[in-house]
Design a protein around this motif. Structure first.
Motif, PDB file in Angstrom:
ATOM      1  N   ASP A 321      32.791  31.469  42.842  1.00 15.96           N
ATOM      2  CA  ASP A 321      33.020  31.217  41.425  1.00 15.96           C
ATOM      3  C   ASP A 321      34.478  30.813  41.181  1.00 15.96           C
ATOM      4  O   ASP A 321      35.407  31.530  41.554  1.00 15.96           O
ATOM      5  N   LYS A 322      34.642  29.663  40.548  1.00 11.51           N
ATOM      6  CA  LYS A 322      35.995  29.158  40.318  1.00 11.51           C
ATOM      7  C   LYS A 322      36.772  30.049  39.356  1.00 11.51           C
ATOM      8  O   LYS A 322      37.953  30.354  39.581  1.00 11.51           O
ATOM      9  N   SER A 323      36.137  30.494  38.279  1.00 14.63           N
ATOM     10  CA  SER A 323      36.826  31.327  37.294  1.00 14.63           C
ATOM     11  C   SER A 323      37.333  32.617  37.922  1.00 14.63           C
ATOM     12  O   SER A 323      38.461  33.061  37.669  1.00 14.63           O
ATOM     13  N   ILE A 324      36.500  33.241  38.751  1.00 14.37           N
ATOM     14  CA  ILE A 324      36.892  34.503  39.381  1.00 14.37           C
ATOM     15  C   ILE A 324      37.929  34.253  40.469  1.00 14.37           C
ATOM     16  O   ILE A 324      38.854  35.055  40.659  1.00 14.37           O
ATOM     17  N   SER A 325      37.800  33.134  41.189  1.00 16.59           N
ATOM     18  CA  SER A 325      38.794  32.804  42.216  1.00 16.59           C
ATOM     19  C   SER A 325      40.184  32.661  41.600  1.00 16.59           C
ATOM     20  O   SER A 325      41.170  33.189  42.135  1.00 16.59           O
ATOM     21  N   HIS A 326      40.280  31.927  40.495  1.00 15.69           N
ATOM     22  CA  HIS A 326      41.565  31.802  39.791  1.00 15.69           C
ATOM     23  C   HIS A 326      42.136  33.175  39.470  1.00 15.69           C
ATOM     24  O   HIS A 326      43.304  33.478  39.767  1.00 15.69           O
ATOM     25  N   ARG A 327      41.332  34.002  38.836  1.00 21.42           N
ATOM     26  CA  ARG A 327      41.816  35.291  38.339  1.00 21.42           C
ATOM     27  C   ARG A 327      42.173  36.245  39.475  1.00 21.42           C
ATOM     28  O   ARG A 327      43.073  37.071  39.337  1.00 21.42           O
ATOM     29  N   SER A 328      41.480  36.138  40.616  1.00 18.54           N
ATOM     30  CA  SER A 328      41.806  37.018  41.737  1.00 18.54           C
ATOM     31  C   SER A 328      43.229  36.766  42.231  1.00 18.54           C
ATOM     32  O   SER A 328      43.936  37.710  42.608  1.00 18.54           O
ATOM     33  N   ILE A 329      43.652  35.512  42.235  1.00 20.45           N
ATOM     34  CA  ILE A 329      45.016  35.187  42.662  1.00 20.45           C
ATOM     35  C   ILE A 329      46.015  35.634  41.609  1.00 20.45           C
ATOM     36  O   ILE A 329      47.057  36.236  41.922  1.00 20.45           O
ATOM     37  N   MET A 330      45.726  35.375  40.352  1.00 23.62           N
ATOM     38  CA  MET A 330      46.659  35.723  39.279  1.00 23.62           C
ATOM     39  C   MET A 330      46.883  37.227  39.193  1.00 23.62           C
ATOM     40  O   MET A 330      48.029  37.707  39.212  1.00 23.62           O
ATOM     41  N   LEU A 331      45.797  37.991  39.110  1.00 25.63           N
ATOM     42  CA  LEU A 331      45.947  39.430  38.953  1.00 25.63           C
ATOM     43  C   LEU A 331      46.382  40.084  40.256  1.00 25.63           C
ATOM     44  O   LEU A 331      47.130  41.069  40.241  1.00 25.63           O
ATOM     45  N   GLY A 332      45.930  39.541  41.391  1.00 26.66           N
ATOM     46  CA  GLY A 332      46.412  40.059  42.668  1.00 26.66           C
ATOM     47  C   GLY A 332      47.913  39.892  42.809  1.00 26.66           C
ATOM     48  O   GLY A 332      48.601  40.760  43.365  1.00 26.66           O
TER      49      GLY A 332
END
Length: 735
Positions: A321-332
């Motif tokens: 999932d692109k939306s979750i992939s983006h957020r995993s990097i940001m919040l990580g």
């Protein structure tokens, strides 16, 4: 006939003329060179039609539509600029190929007394160890970048003409400001050449090992190859761009000293960490090179050719999932500790997010087979980026990162590609301004966008004017740095990946009906994330199976977040035979396997409450509607007009081209079913348009040709092989 005057007909100037001649650009080609032997050779080999010794000899002939290309050594450009200012009609366009732009711009201003509109400075990133007329190569610039550095005074028509000439020469044209260009090139080109020259010289003077070169291996040869370049040229570059080169050299020197100390003291962990970071960054660089196909005008053009019919069977898993992939990097990145991500989408959009956070000092390893390791720096650990952060084609990256940038104590500028640069950003800029943040955008609220961070934001309550998960997420992320509680009210439900992931990182987020709120001043704690398969990517195959008789397809591990299942609800309402199984929760996100078999579809009036839950899936759903019995009507979807393209108009145009009656409305479309024929589809740089019409071929009666499909890699790497695997008759053509 217009004239192209090349001042300096060696490698750079001669190759430019040769490339344009190969492209049959209608110029009279004139070379300028002091040495008679050079002039004679340039004419003899056909680089130019005639040659003169000085610009003064040809200047009286030049006027509107003519171009002067300065391709002499960097420190010699200023003298030619003086000649141009003194001799040329103001309507003659002047451009150059020097490796340094700051000193050239100063020379322009000194010669003209201003920065004139007809001067377009540029730098082709291509070269050879050879020099002179004989080294000229009509293919030198093919698939290489040319950086143009326009100023506020640059005439747009002059810029467009120079850009078009480079495109005709086979190059990719990008734009930078002068200061950014000189710093980027200092780090990525000038410093490596300096190091190669210095290393070879140092080893050559090593009296204890005088035979060292005799035993040098291939790695030494490859690294030092660039030390065979023209010494005079690189001398000029070092002198002209000294300040920027010294800055990069200092960074390198500090790292070398750090590594030397670690080796002397045998600190194994430090050595391994540095080498691991370097390998990860180099691997990412290699991937960025291999994925650089965003703009088909500038890169290889990728078209799809589809034969009618085909089948849809099997069991597949689409990318993460692109939306979750983006957020995993940001919040990580903002968390304390190390986050392990699996199932990460290795598309260009998500890679742009990784590159942005690396640019702000976050150590990120991978991606490698969908695995990424993020070494978080905490909410206040990001570092000022050395340059603008390029989001490529990713609106999600730009809008969400704007919220994070709002809470930093430094300025961040976010840029994007041609498509992203047309998309509205006031929808995030406006609430950030209410939070006390200064935000600069271009005309119409478009990128580039600059956020002037102050280290904190003001907590607000914000009533979203439109249903947008990106705007909601931007405000929530800015609220992490707020003084007090930030809250939002949505006019309709939107995807809640940000809220779910924040909770997964241990941050308190409250949801009460349409209201979402969080307090500022907390912290995120690292966690592991397993990214489910992207339902937006799965949609193309769901529709493919839904419209193809005899189909039976299962999609594994698909994210079925309640705020994302509009496509499932709509397909079921149309009569699709679709079942979910193996339902479970992974990292706070619900996932399931989806089996879909062919069943006749019927046209419906799409419920408006489902529109925000399926906003990215409508290009594919429009194909389903074209294959249904009875009309399908969509309203309340004006958001589709400001995606990567105007998806309402572009999809309607494509359907009409294939013989389907499709009537666009201000906020939707009416689709009358009918036979799908063949024809040509133009995607307008929009990946979802390309994939939607790929699916349409299953129900077509003739061949479909889809033009400009390079951007599919932004969201769905491997789409073509997977389409072939399930039975779609597709061929990819690279031009």
């Amino acid at each position: 006939m217009n004239k192209l005057v090349v001042v300096g007909v060696g490698l750079i100037g001669g190759s430019f003329a040769a490339a344009l001649k190969r492209a049959k650009v209608a110029f009279e080609y004139i070379g300028v060179a002091r040495r008679e032997s050079v002039r004679q050779e340039a004419v003899a080999v056909g680089l130019v039609d005639r040659a003169v010794a000085t610009l003064a000899e040809v200047a009286p002939e030049l006027g509107e539509g003519d171009v002067v290309f300065i391709a002499v050594p960097t420190l010699s450009v200023a003298k030619v600029i003086e000649d141009c200012a003194r001799l040329l009609d103001p309507k003659v366009i002047v451009t150059d190929g020097a490796s340094v732009k700051g000193s050239i711009l100063q020379a322009v201003e000194a010669a003209y007394g201003e920065i004139p509109g007809q001067v377009v400075l540029g730098h082709p990133i291509a070269g050879s160890e050879k020099s002179g007329v004989s080294a000229a190569d009509p293919y030198l610039y093919r698939k290489h970048k040319v950086i143009l550095t326009p100023t506020a005074q640059t005439d747009k028509s002059c810029l467009r003409k120079i850009s078009d000439l480079w495109l005709l020469a086979g190059a990719e044209v990008v734009y930078m400001d002068v200061e950014e260009h000189d710093q980027v090139l200092a780090a990525t080109s000038h410093l490596p050449h300096l190091l190669a020259f210095a290393l070879v010289d140092a080893l050559a003077r090593d009296e204890e090992h005088e035979n060292i070169f005799r035993y040098a291996a291939g790695g030494f040869r490859d690294f030092t190859r660039i030390a065979s370049s023209d010494p005079q040229m690189w001398h000029d570059i070092m002198c002209a761009n000294g300040a920027a080169i010294v800055r990069s050299l200092d960074l390198f020197t500090n790292n070398i000293q750090y590594l030397r100390d670690a080796i002397v003291s045998q600190e194994s962990t430090k050595i391994l960490e540095l080498f691991t970071r370097a390998k990860s960054s180099r691997d990412e660089f290699a991937k960025l090179i291999s994925h650089r196909t965003r703009d088909a005008k500038m890169q290889n053009i990728i078209n799809y050719r589809l034969q009618p019919g085909g089948s849809v069977t099997g069991r597949i898993r689409v990318p993460g999932d692109k939306s979750i992939s983006h957020r995993s990097i940001m919040l990580g990145s903002l968390a304390e500790g190390t986050t392990q991500v699996t199932g990460f989408l290795e598309g260009e959009d998500a890679l742009a997010t990784i590159a942005a956070f690396r640019g702000m000092g976050v150590q990120i390893e991978g991606p490698e087979a969908g695995r990424v390791t993020v070494h978080g720096v905490g909410l206040h650990g990001l570092q000022p980026p050395a340059e603008a952060l390029n989001m490529g084609n990713s609106g999600t990256s730009m809008r969400l990162l704007s919220g994070i940038a709002a809470g930093q104590s430094f300025d961040v500028t976010l840029t994007g590609d041609e498509s992203l640069s047309k998309r509205p950003m006031n929808r995030v800029a406006d609430p950030l301004r209410l939070m006390g943040v200064t935000v600069d955008t271009q005309e119409g609220g478009r990128p580039p966008i600059t956020i002037h961070g102050k280290g904190k934001t003001q907590a607000i309550h914000y009533d979203l004017p439109m249903a947008s998960a990106q705007v909601k997420s931007c405000v929530l992320l800015a609220g992490l740095y707020g003084e007090g509680t930030t809250s939002i009210t949505e006019p309709a439900p939107t995807r809640d990946h940000t809220e779910r992931m924040l909770r997964g990182f241990g941050y308190p987020v409250a949801t009460d009906g349409a209201n979402v709120s969080l307090p500022g001043g907390g912290k995120l704690v690292a966690t592991d994330i397993d990214v489910p398969a992207d339902i937006s990517s799965a949609t193309f195959f769901l529709v493919a199976a839904a419209i193809t008789p005899g189909s039976d397809l299962t999609l594994e591990h698909v994210g079925v977040n309640p705020t994302r299942i509009g496509v499932i609800n709509i397909l079921r309402a149309m009569g699709a035979n679709l079942q979910l199984s193996n339902e479970r929760e992974v990292g706070g996100e619900p996932v399931a396997d989806i089996r879909i078999q062919y069943a006749p579809l019927k046209g419906i009036d799409i419920p408006e409450d489902q529109v925000p839950l399926a906003i990215d899936e409508f290009p594919a759903l429009f194909i389903a509607a074209a294959c249904a019995e009875g009309a399908t009507r969509l309203s309340g979807a004006e958001e589709l007009r400001v995606k990567e393209s105007d998806r309402i108009q572009v999809m309607a145009d494509g359907l009409v081209n294939l013989g389907v009656k499709a009537t666009p409305t201000p906020d939707g479309m009416i689709i009358e079913p009918g036979p799908i024929g063949g024809g040509d589809i133009f995607t307008h740089h929009d990946h979802r348009i390309a994939m939607a019409f790929t699916v349409a071929a299953l129900a077509a009666t003739d061949e479909i040709r889809i033009h400009d499909c390079a951007n599919v890699a932004t969201s769905f790497p491997g789409f073509v092989p997977l389409a072939k695997q399930v039975g779609i008759l597709i061929e990819e053509q690279t031009l």
